[in-house]
Design a protein around this motif. Sequence first.
Motif, PDB file in Angstrom:
ATOM      1  N   ASP A  42       7.799  11.461 -15.974  1.00 40.83           N
ATOM      2  CA  ASP A  42       8.782  10.933 -16.922  1.00 40.83           C
ATOM      3  C   ASP A  42       8.364   9.506 -17.244  1.00 40.83           C
ATOM      4  N   LEU A  43       7.662   9.341 -18.361  1.00 45.99           N
ATOM      5  CA  LEU A  43       7.079   8.056 -18.737  1.00 45.99           C
ATOM      6  C   LEU A  43       8.109   7.215 -19.486  1.00 45.99           C
ATOM      7  N   GLY A  44       8.446   6.052 -18.915  1.00 42.49           N
ATOM      8  CA  GLY A  44       9.523   5.242 -19.462  1.00 42.49           C
ATOM      9  C   GLY A  44      10.851   5.848 -19.075  1.00 42.49           C
ATOM     10  N   CYS A  45      11.038   6.055 -17.786  1.00 37.55           N
ATOM     11  CA  CYS A  45      12.189   6.831 -17.296  1.00 37.55           C
ATOM     12  C   CYS A  45      13.516   6.130 -17.500  1.00 37.55           C
ATOM     13  N   GLY A  46      13.502   4.802 -17.731  1.00 35.58           N
ATOM     14  CA  GLY A  46      14.752   4.092 -17.957  1.00 35.58           C
ATOM     15  C   GLY A  46      15.724   4.272 -16.802  1.00 35.58           C
ATOM     16  N   LYS A 106       3.174  18.434 -16.306  1.00 38.85           N
ATOM     17  CA  LYS A 106       3.848  18.154 -17.570  1.00 38.85           C
ATOM     18  C   LYS A 106       4.138  16.654 -17.644  1.00 38.85           C
ATOM     19  N   ALA A 107       4.234  16.133 -18.859  1.00 36.11           N
ATOM     20  CA  ALA A 107       4.589  14.731 -19.061  1.00 36.11           C
ATOM     21  C   ALA A 107       5.546  14.636 -20.245  1.00 36.11           C
ATOM     22  N   VAL A 108       6.546  13.776 -20.107  1.00 35.67           N
ATOM     23  CA  VAL A 108       7.517  13.586 -21.181  1.00 35.67           C
ATOM     24  C   VAL A 108       7.758  12.101 -21.381  1.00 35.67           C
TER      25      VAL A 108
END
Length: 258
Positions: A42-46, A106-108
């Motif tokens: 989760d890229l930039g998961c905040g 997976k990447a989101v």
Amino acid sequence: MLEFDAETTRILDTAYQGADITLRRRMSFDALDIRPGEHVLDLGCGPGLMTQELARAVGPEGKVTGIDPSPVMRDTAMERCANEPAVQILDGTAQSLPLGDGSVDKAVSLQVFEYLDDLSGPIVEIHRVLRPGGRVVISDMHWDSWVWSSDDRDRMQRMMTAWDSHLADRLVPEKLPEELAAAGFGHIRTIPVTFCDTVMKPDGLARMMLILMVGYVQQNNLLPEAEVMAWQSEQLARAAEGRFFMSLTQYVTVADRV
């Protein structure tokens, strides 16, 4: 950097968990096609809302790595996911991911790329950390799709232009297919998700945007205070009169590492 008082923070938290923003996450989530036991980035998961949802989907045998450069966001994500053993939250940026080659399935990335000065570097990094056959889902707004009605169109344009200054790239969705193909991705497809508010919903995207825009323009002194307040008052009045209209389209871009 935007700073909010407790009441504004509460309103924004309501929006983040409301129907509009939940749909934004859901469209990305569904496009990932998560399977039990997978490792998802989760890229930039905040604040960790998507991270938590991913953890539930991969199950106890899976793993979710949330990456964010903001200590405040990482702390919030860790608190939210404290009871999710599959989750790890790491300090990092899109340009230099703290993960090994081919280590994730997976990447989101949701609403991150529009804040990046360079698209190709992060896409190459995602390609590096994905296993062959892995999938990436990148979701951002296309800000040319933004329509917001006003009785004072010139003032509205000034507000929208001021808001634009917080973005690095307002046209990300139209650039992604070419960038992804150049990095070695295939099976690239784009899914539009249009949000159209004709009422000022308490948990809606439009109300969240109104709060964010007023805060950003005020804190950065981009327009006179009286003009910002007049714009806000007009929008609230239009909503009360049943004349409100705001529309914006998010594009979910999906690609596979071939």
